[in-house]
Design a protein around this motif. Sequence first.
Motif, PDB file in Angstrom:
ATOM      1  N   GLY A   1       0.776  -1.112  -0.016  1.00  0.00           N
ATOM      2  CA  GLY A   1       0.173   0.097  -0.001  1.00  0.00           C
ATOM      3  C   GLY A   1       0.770   1.077  -0.074  1.00  0.00           C
ATOM      4  O   GLY A   1       2.199   1.344  -0.058  1.00  0.00           O
ATOM      5  N   TYR A   2       0.158   2.393   0.181  1.00  0.00           N
ATOM      6  CA  TYR A   2       0.945   3.626   0.190  1.00  0.00           C
ATOM      7  C   TYR A   2       1.672   3.774   1.444  1.00  0.00           C
ATOM      8  O   TYR A   2       1.459   3.134   2.352  1.00  0.00           O
ATOM      9  N   ASP A   3       2.434   4.713   1.536  1.00  0.00           N
ATOM     10  CA  ASP A   3       3.301   5.172   2.750  1.00  0.00           C
ATOM     11  C   ASP A   3       2.420   5.610   3.748  1.00  0.00           C
ATOM     12  O   ASP A   3       1.420   6.746   3.400  1.00  0.00           O
ATOM     13  N   PRO A   4       2.367   5.017   4.810  1.00  0.00           N
ATOM     14  CA  PRO A   4       1.206   5.302   5.854  1.00  0.00           C
ATOM     15  C   PRO A   4       1.628   6.698   6.732  1.00  0.00           C
ATOM     16  O   PRO A   4       0.719   6.911   7.380  1.00  0.00           O
ATOM     17  N   TYR A   5       2.801   7.119   6.492  1.00  0.00           N
ATOM     18  CA  TYR A   5       3.114   8.213   7.073  1.00  0.00           C
ATOM     19  C   TYR A   5       3.438   9.512   6.524  1.00  0.00           C
ATOM     20  O   TYR A   5       3.941  10.685   6.914  1.00  0.00           O
ATOM     21  N   ASP A   6       3.187   9.584   5.105  1.00  0.00           N
ATOM     22  CA  ASP A   6       3.597  10.844   4.365  1.00  0.00           C
ATOM     23  C   ASP A   6       2.608  10.304   2.873  1.00  0.00           C
ATOM     24  O   ASP A   6       2.931   9.676   2.194  1.00  0.00           O
ATOM     25  N   LEU A   7       1.776  11.492   2.740  1.00  0.00           N
ATOM     26  CA  LEU A   7       0.715  11.334   1.795  1.00  0.00           C
ATOM     27  C   LEU A   7       1.363  11.732   0.373  1.00  0.00           C
ATOM     28  O   LEU A   7       1.073  11.483  -0.670  1.00  0.00           O
ATOM     29  N   ASN A   8       2.494  12.494   0.557  1.00  0.00           N
ATOM     30  CA  ASN A   8       3.249  13.039  -0.659  1.00  0.00           C
ATOM     31  C   ASN A   8       4.192  11.997  -1.252  1.00  0.00           C
ATOM     32  O   ASN A   8       4.931  12.248  -2.229  1.00  0.00           O
ATOM     33  N   SER A   9       4.649  10.805  -0.269  1.00  0.00           N
ATOM     34  CA  SER A   9       5.657  10.041  -0.683  1.00  0.00           C
ATOM     35  C   SER A   9       5.434   9.056  -1.944  1.00  0.00           C
ATOM     36  O   SER A   9       4.040   8.665  -2.029  1.00  0.00           O
ATOM     37  N   SER A  10       6.276   8.804  -2.786  1.00  0.00           N
ATOM     38  CA  SER A  10       6.085   7.901  -3.774  1.00  0.00           C
ATOM     39  C   SER A  10       6.351   6.451  -3.566  1.00  0.00           C
ATOM     40  O   SER A  10       6.264   5.573  -4.455  1.00  0.00           O
ATOM     41  N   LYS A  11       6.656   6.159  -2.338  1.00  0.00           N
ATOM     42  CA  LYS A  11       7.307   4.980  -2.009  1.00  0.00           C
ATOM     43  C   LYS A  11       5.891   4.081  -1.498  1.00  0.00           C
ATOM     44  O   LYS A  11       5.152   4.628  -0.790  1.00  0.00           O
ATOM     45  N   LEU A  12       6.063   2.786  -1.791  1.00  0.00           N
ATOM     46  CA  LEU A  12       5.182   1.779  -1.312  1.00  0.00           C
ATOM     47  C   LEU A  12       5.565   1.187  -0.038  1.00  0.00           C
ATOM     48  O   LEU A  12       6.889   1.042   0.305  1.00  0.00           O
ATOM     49  N   SER A  13       4.450   0.749   0.866  1.00  0.00           N
ATOM     50  CA  SER A  13       4.803   0.021   2.172  1.00  0.00           C
ATOM     51  C   SER A  13       4.476  -1.428   1.929  1.00  0.00           C
ATOM     52  O   SER A  13       3.222  -1.683   1.354  1.00  0.00           O
ATOM     53  N   SER A  14       5.144  -2.266   2.734  1.00  0.00           N
ATOM     54  CA  SER A  14       4.875  -3.732   2.713  1.00  0.00           C
ATOM     55  C   SER A  14       4.343  -4.196   4.118  1.00  0.00           C
ATOM     56  O   SER A  14       4.234  -3.560   5.161  1.00  0.00           O
TER      57      SER A  14
END
Length: 247
Positions: free
Chosen positions: A60-73
Amino acid sequence: MSDTHIWRFFDDNDISGYTLIIPSVAVGNVGQLASDLLISSFDMVRIASVYSTAIIPVLGYDPYDLNSSKLSSSCEVYKCATRNLIVLQIRAPLVYRYAKPFLNEVVLKFKEKHVKDIVILTSSFAHEKKYISTSPFRYVANELFSRKNEIKRLNWMEHEFHDNGLKIYGGGFASLLFQICSEHTMPCLVLYKYCSEGNNIPDAYEMVHYIANLLPLFSEKKDLMSQLVEPVSWKLLFGRPPPIDIY
């Protein structure tokens, strides 16, 4: 490292002497929410991503930064260098048959990196609480844990052991991980809170307050609440509101 447990470190800096916090996937997800709160409040840096057949895959999206382009696992490691703190955030349940080998590798991996101790955050079913008027928190620490005298000073209530060993009902893998830590002579503390399913954000705040009494994580010159930053992902904790078209 086995093919079923793959660790990808983005930061190989020394973490010896750090405290490692691991939340157990449990009733109300209190440990995970408390870990989210710590990661967000300290603006912790992601230093590793972990793949394992023991963890149900989630992306999913980075849960701590709405502007991040990184994904989280499903499983990631976060670091706060200023507080000597590491958080292994687990966002999905463990597959029972693979849980023990995975947790065993987690303990060995961080023992090799000379982590000082491990703190397991979890929760237990509210109806398991026998003494209603007492604190909703309980703890259990092995003999190697260095802060046992501080815990006694804080007058924390200890978990009641029975003949069948450590059992935290609703606490997920916390008991198993505690056993593995003790087997590998790793200092370890389990802290859990009795709770029910629902909006468990208040429980997470209480857990962070509780652990802050033991670990020197926050400034004593400021109010603790003013130092806590809610993760942006909590705004969607219960999903979107119902569409108005259905009315």
